[in-house]
Design a protein around this motif. Structure first.
Motif, PDB file in Angstrom:
ATOM      1  N   ASP A 365       1.017  -1.056  -0.377  1.00  0.00           N
ATOM      2  CA  ASP A 365      -0.159   0.177  -0.178  1.00  0.00           C
ATOM      3  C   ASP A 365       0.667   1.273   0.266  1.00  0.00           C
ATOM      4  OD1 ASP A 365      -1.522   2.326   0.054  1.00  0.00           O
ATOM      5  OD2 ASP A 365      -2.888   0.858   1.981  1.00  0.00           O
ATOM      6  N   VAL A 366       1.682   1.437  -0.998  1.00  0.00           N
ATOM      7  CA  VAL A 366       2.754   2.577  -1.542  1.00  0.00           C
ATOM      8  C   VAL A 366       1.500   4.079  -0.369  1.00  0.00           C
ATOM      9  CG1 VAL A 366       3.558   3.964  -2.930  1.00  0.00           C
ATOM     10  CG2 VAL A 366       3.829   1.359  -3.336  1.00  0.00           C
ATOM     11  N   ARG A 367       0.579   4.275  -1.251  1.00  0.00           N
ATOM     12  CA  ARG A 367      -0.133   5.475  -1.313  1.00  0.00           C
ATOM     13  C   ARG A 367      -0.015   5.581   0.730  1.00  0.00           C
ATOM     14  NH1 ARG A 367      -2.749  10.087  -2.230  1.00  0.00           N
ATOM     15  NH2 ARG A 367      -2.622   9.495  -4.293  1.00  0.00           N
ATOM     16  N   GLY A 368      -0.470   4.681   1.443  1.00  0.00           N
ATOM     17  CA  GLY A 368       0.024   4.326   2.870  1.00  0.00           C
ATOM     18  C   GLY A 368       0.615   4.936   3.894  1.00  0.00           C
ATOM     19  N   VAL A 369       1.630   4.184   3.251  1.00  0.00           N
ATOM     20  CA  VAL A 369       3.246   4.410   3.580  1.00  0.00           C
ATOM     21  C   VAL A 369       3.193   5.968   3.605  1.00  0.00           C
ATOM     22  CG1 VAL A 369       5.451   4.044   3.390  1.00  0.00           C
ATOM     23  CG2 VAL A 369       3.328   1.787   3.241  1.00  0.00           C
ATOM     24  N   LEU A 370       3.573   6.272   2.166  1.00  0.00           N
ATOM     25  CA  LEU A 370       3.328   7.278   2.113  1.00  0.00           C
ATOM     26  C   LEU A 370       2.607   8.626   2.905  1.00  0.00           C
ATOM     27  CD1 LEU A 370       4.706   7.888  -1.712  1.00  0.00           C
ATOM     28  CD2 LEU A 370       6.352   7.387   0.369  1.00  0.00           C
ATOM     29  N   GLU A 371       1.547   8.729   3.006  1.00  0.00           N
ATOM     30  CA  GLU A 371       0.604   9.387   3.473  1.00  0.00           C
ATOM     31  C   GLU A 371       1.608   9.377   5.322  1.00  0.00           C
ATOM     32  OE1 GLU A 371      -3.784   8.975   1.281  1.00  0.00           O
ATOM     33  OE2 GLU A 371      -3.313   7.776   3.179  1.00  0.00           O
ATOM     34  N   ALA A 372       2.007   8.575   6.018  1.00  0.00           N
ATOM     35  CA  ALA A 372       2.423   7.920   6.992  1.00  0.00           C
ATOM     36  C   ALA A 372       3.809   8.805   6.754  1.00  0.00           C
ATOM     37  CB  ALA A 372       1.932   7.137   7.545  1.00  0.00           C
ATOM     38  N   LEU A 373       4.237   9.418   6.137  1.00  0.00           N
ATOM     39  CA  LEU A 373       5.812   9.486   6.344  1.00  0.00           C
ATOM     40  C   LEU A 373       5.978  10.420   6.149  1.00  0.00           C
ATOM     41  CD1 LEU A 373       7.683   6.077   5.704  1.00  0.00           C
ATOM     42  CD2 LEU A 373       7.786   7.109   8.531  1.00  0.00           C
ATOM     43  N   VAL A 374       5.309  11.058   4.520  1.00  0.00           N
ATOM     44  CA  VAL A 374       5.119  12.418   3.988  1.00  0.00           C
ATOM     45  C   VAL A 374       4.762  13.958   4.376  1.00  0.00           C
ATOM     46  CG1 VAL A 374       5.389  13.422   1.731  1.00  0.00           C
ATOM     47  CG2 VAL A 374       5.995  11.385   1.845  1.00  0.00           C
ATOM     48  N   THR A 375       5.853  14.625   5.051  1.00  0.00           N
ATOM     49  CA  THR A 375       4.834  15.529   6.035  1.00  0.00           C
ATOM     50  C   THR A 375       5.689  16.912   5.505  1.00  0.00           C
ATOM     51  OG1 THR A 375       7.005  16.125   6.834  1.00  0.00           O
ATOM     52  CG2 THR A 375       5.980  15.007   8.061  1.00  0.00           C
ATOM     53  N   PRO A 376       5.340  18.297   5.339  1.00  0.00           N
ATOM     54  CA  PRO A 376       4.522  19.240   4.360  1.00  0.00           C
ATOM     55  C   PRO A 376       6.506  19.807   4.552  1.00  0.00           C
ATOM     56  CG  PRO A 376       2.904  19.627   5.915  1.00  0.00           C
ATOM     57  CD  PRO A 376       3.236  17.913   6.261  1.00  0.00           C
ATOM     58  N   GLY A 377       7.084  19.555   2.556  1.00  0.00           N
ATOM     59  CA  GLY A 377       7.474  20.251   3.037  1.00  0.00           C
ATOM     60  C   GLY A 377       8.661  19.993   2.430  1.00  0.00           C
ATOM     61  N   CYS A 378       8.498  18.328   3.312  1.00  0.00           N
ATOM     62  CA  CYS A 378       9.977  17.421   3.205  1.00  0.00           C
ATOM     63  C   CYS A 378      10.342  17.086   1.851  1.00  0.00           C
ATOM     64  CB  CYS A 378       9.737  16.571   4.309  1.00  0.00           C
ATOM     65  SG  CYS A 378       8.507  14.911   2.752  1.00  0.00           S
ATOM     66  N   THR A 379      11.591  16.549   1.741  1.00  0.00           N
ATOM     67  CA  THR A 379      12.416  16.421   0.966  1.00  0.00           C
ATOM     68  C   THR A 379      11.966  14.655   0.640  1.00  0.00           C
ATOM     69  OG1 THR A 379      14.045  18.056   0.515  1.00  0.00           O
ATOM     70  CG2 THR A 379      14.838  16.020  -0.495  1.00  0.00           C
ATOM     71  N   VAL A 380      11.956  14.590  -0.425  1.00  0.00           N
ATOM     72  CA  VAL A 380      12.415  12.989  -0.979  1.00  0.00           C
ATOM     73  C   VAL A 380      13.086  12.677  -1.525  1.00  0.00           C
ATOM     74  CG1 VAL A 380      10.901  11.240  -1.709  1.00  0.00           C
ATOM     75  CG2 VAL A 380       9.250  12.931   0.067  1.00  0.00           C
ATOM     76  N   VAL A 381      14.108  11.137  -1.438  1.00  0.00           N
ATOM     77  CA  VAL A 381      14.960  10.437  -2.665  1.00  0.00           C
ATOM     78  C   VAL A 381      14.530   9.338  -2.801  1.00  0.00           C
ATOM     79  CG1 VAL A 381      17.036   9.729  -2.835  1.00  0.00           C
ATOM     80  CG2 VAL A 381      16.665  12.194  -1.334  1.00  0.00           C
ATOM     81  N   ALA A 382      13.587   9.129  -4.174  1.00  0.00           N
ATOM     82  CA  ALA A 382      13.429   8.171  -4.121  1.00  0.00           C
ATOM     83  C   ALA A 382      14.125   7.171  -4.855  1.00  0.00           C
ATOM     84  CB  ALA A 382      11.941   7.685  -4.975  1.00  0.00           C
ATOM     85  N   THR A 383      13.868   5.630  -3.899  1.00  0.00           N
ATOM     86  CA  THR A 383      15.178   4.531  -4.512  1.00  0.00           C
ATOM     87  C   THR A 383      14.347   2.953  -4.747  1.00  0.00           C
ATOM     88  OG1 THR A 383      17.305   3.861  -4.554  1.00  0.00           O
ATOM     89  CG2 THR A 383      16.066   4.190  -2.701  1.00  0.00           C
ATOM     90  N   ARG A 384      15.030   2.025  -5.390  1.00  0.00           N
ATOM     91  CA  ARG A 384      14.179   0.936  -5.111  1.00  0.00           C
ATOM     92  C   ARG A 384      15.822  -0.194  -4.833  1.00  0.00           C
ATOM     93  NH1 ARG A 384      12.366  -0.042 -11.651  1.00  0.00           N
ATOM     94  NH2 ARG A 384      13.309   1.845 -11.947  1.00  0.00           N
ATOM     95  N   ALA A 385      15.552  -0.919  -3.845  1.00  0.00           N
ATOM     96  CA  ALA A 385      16.483  -1.733  -3.230  1.00  0.00           C
ATOM     97  C   ALA A 385      16.709  -3.174  -4.936  1.00  0.00           C
ATOM     98  CB  ALA A 385      15.795  -3.090  -2.686  1.00  0.00           C
ATOM     99  N   ARG A 386      17.466  -2.922  -4.900  1.00  0.00           N
ATOM    100  CA  ARG A 386      18.754  -4.630  -5.783  1.00  0.00           C
ATOM    101  C   ARG A 386      17.974  -5.715  -5.588  1.00  0.00           C
ATOM    102  NH1 ARG A 386      24.235  -1.416  -6.285  1.00  0.00           N
ATOM    103  NH2 ARG A 386      23.393  -1.853  -3.628  1.00  0.00           N
ATOM    104  N   SER A 387      17.718  -6.149  -4.305  1.00  0.00           N
ATOM    105  CA  SER A 387      17.723  -6.964  -4.127  1.00  0.00           C
ATOM    106  C   SER A 387      15.817  -7.788  -3.401  1.00  0.00           C
ATOM    107  CB  SER A 387      18.472  -7.187  -2.209  1.00  0.00           C
ATOM    108  OG  SER A 387      18.116  -6.727  -1.183  1.00  0.00           O
ATOM    109  N   SER A 388      14.892  -6.885  -3.981  1.00  0.00           N
ATOM    110  CA  SER A 388      13.745  -7.106  -3.538  1.00  0.00           C
ATOM    111  C   SER A 388      13.089  -8.455  -3.870  1.00  0.00           C
ATOM    112  CB  SER A 388      13.177  -5.628  -3.780  1.00  0.00           C
ATOM    113  OG  SER A 388      13.353  -4.818  -3.629  1.00  0.00           O
ATOM    114  N   ARG A 389      12.382  -8.978  -3.307  1.00  0.00           N
ATOM    115  CA  ARG A 389      11.681 -10.110  -3.798  1.00  0.00           C
ATOM    116  C   ARG A 389      10.895  -9.883  -4.369  1.00  0.00           C
ATOM    117  NH1 ARG A 389       7.042 -10.741  -1.314  1.00  0.00           N
ATOM    118  NH2 ARG A 389       6.275  -9.903   0.752  1.00  0.00           N
ATOM    119  N   THR A 390      10.143  -9.146  -4.582  1.00  0.00           N
ATOM    120  CA  THR A 390       9.201  -9.128  -5.631  1.00  0.00           C
ATOM    121  C   THR A 390       9.601  -7.545  -6.428  1.00  0.00           C
ATOM    122  OG1 THR A 390       7.969  -7.571  -4.725  1.00  0.00           O
ATOM    123  CG2 THR A 390       7.612 -10.448  -4.669  1.00  0.00           C
TER     124      THR A 390
END
Length: 453
Positions: A365-390
């Protein structure tokens, strides 16, 4: 060839075989595991078992339970997943990951068992790892093994254990809904599938939708039911004895906890060596679990409880890997865990992170996770793990969604090590940088920062 070279060769064979099994994906069911363990001589019957399921907190609860048992002088095994850096971390004995030599022995034994069974379909990667762990624990003379469920419970590979001492269900929430079902009741039914006749059932207070399901399963199996509830909350489970807990948040070194048993025994001022208020209910469940073990004759005294909780270590969960700026790594990967983590930032560090390094699996639930952690004005550096199972969520989509939710800035940087380096470039010495969204991401960052050996 030297013994060391032979071990390295077999470790490479193990990695290759696990990668081969990973191609077959996930297949729930117990038939393959039962056949493999029969071929191994049923190692899972040679020691006591604590079986731990749940949506959030099951790994920390398992680690705390094992730490307490170890402090009591018991030869203790701990099986968890996934690993953060090295596969050895999944199979822990007396607080230390299994050695390479012992891991090779377990691999060879499990491989022989698979070949002897000769099933039409090979085991899954998780089934094979579970067989290795159960065999390794017996080989090492473990007295008590704490097993963390991989997914669900009823059909999880760990559920081949037929006579556990205690079955534990930690906090329940919505996760893996595509496999376990779309409702809390459906998920509770899968988790409660680990309850067994004669084994004590220790359950963190479940939500109203899930409580009747858990209680019904306990009645069906005649499992003595024990609820672990906050001191001011009404009991949720009918027919259960109740452990009451109350916690106090201290800081990065951990929190403090009081527990009252159903018999009125008070355990006060317990120090929990993991930061964040979200770890306190996990600690309370672990205390209830070992109290049930004590009632069953296991030699675990109050001093062991105090020492084990204080000394527990659980990497990748509110794990501080840097100061000035403060860098916290956490594997929170669903909305409930993300909300708990967000509260932890405020309670322990005084406010939310100004910079987020985040990577998530697309199935979450990507939106649900981001809604919990993203705060107004914060900086997000988006990435991806290379070892993910899916399949991971593409970083550009993560960045776009973060901006929609109020981030002041969002960038895409790969791989994770470079993403953290970019966040540190943008941070001031007094800032908080959080790395979160996936245990795979946490593991890769910890490997680069030296947070796990």
């Amino acid at each position: 060839m030297s013994a060391e070279d032979a071990t390295l060769t077999q470790l490479e064979a193990l990695r290759s075989y696990l990668a081969h099994l990973a191609r077959f994906g996930m297949r729930l069911g117990l038939e393959r595991m039962e056949a493999i363990l029969a071929s191994l001589g049923h190692p899972e019957r040679r020691y006591g078992v604590v079986h731990v399921a749940g949506t959030n907190g099951k790994g920390a609860t398992a680690a705390m339970t094992a730490s307490i048992a170890r402090a009591a002088g018991l030869r203790t095994g701990l099986y968890v997943s996934p690993h953060l850096v090295r596969f050895n971390e999944r199979i822990v004995m007396d607080g230390r990951p299994i050695s390479d030599a012992a891991l090779v022995e377990a691999y060879e034994a499990a491989r022989r068992a698979v070949e002897a069974v000769g099933a039409d379909e090979p085991p899954t990667q998780f089934e094979f790892a579970t067989a290795m762990a159960l065999w390794a624990f017996a080989r090492a003379g473990v007295e008590l093994a704490v097993l963390e469920v991989g997914l669900g419970g009823r059909l999880d590979a760990t559920n081949v254990v037929r006579a556990p001492e205690v079955c534990v269900i930690t906090a329940l929430g919505l996760d893996h809904t595509q496999v376990l079902g779309p409702t809390l009741a459906a998920i509770a039914a899968e988790k409660a599938g680990i309850l067994k006749p004669g084994a004590d059932a220790v359950v963190a207070s479940p939500p109203p939708e899930a409580a009747p399901v858990v209680a019904a399963r306990a009645r069906e199996t005649a499992a003595p039911l024990w609820e672990v509830a906050p001191v001011r909350a009404p009991p949720a489970l009918s027919g259960a004895g109740t452990y009451r807990w109350e916690g106090r948040v201290v800081g990065l070194s951990g929190g403090r906890l009081d527990v009252v048993t159903p018999q009125g025994v008070r355990l006060e001022g317990l120090t929990v060596g993991l930061a964040g208020s979200f770890q306190l209910p996990n600690a309370a469940v672990a205390v209830a679990c070992v109290d049930r073990l004590r009632a069953r004759g296991w030699r675990i005294d109050a001093t062991a409880i105090e020492t084990g909780l204080r000394q527990v270590r659980w990497p990748g969960r509110f794990h501080v890997v840097g100061t000035r700026p403060t860098v916290v790594v956490d594997g929170a990967h669903n909305p409930a865990a993300a909300r708990a983590l967000a509260r932890g930032f405020v309670e322990v560090l005084g406010g939310p992170p100004r910079l987020l390094v985040i990577g998530l699996l697309a199935e979450k639930d990507v939106r649900g996770v981001l809604e919990a952690l993203v705060t107004p004005g914060c900086t997000v550096v988006a990435t991806r793990a290379r070892s993910s199972r899916t399949e991971p969520m593409p970083p550009d989509r993560l960045a776009q969604l973060a901006m929609e939710l109020g981030a002041g800035r969002a960038e895409c940087v790969e791989p994770p090590g470079r993403a953290l380096a970019r966040a540190l470039e943008l941070a001031g010495p007094d800032d908080l940088v959080a790395v979160c969204g996936s245990l795979y991401l946490a593991g890769e960052i910890l490997a680069e920062t030296g947070g796990v050996t």
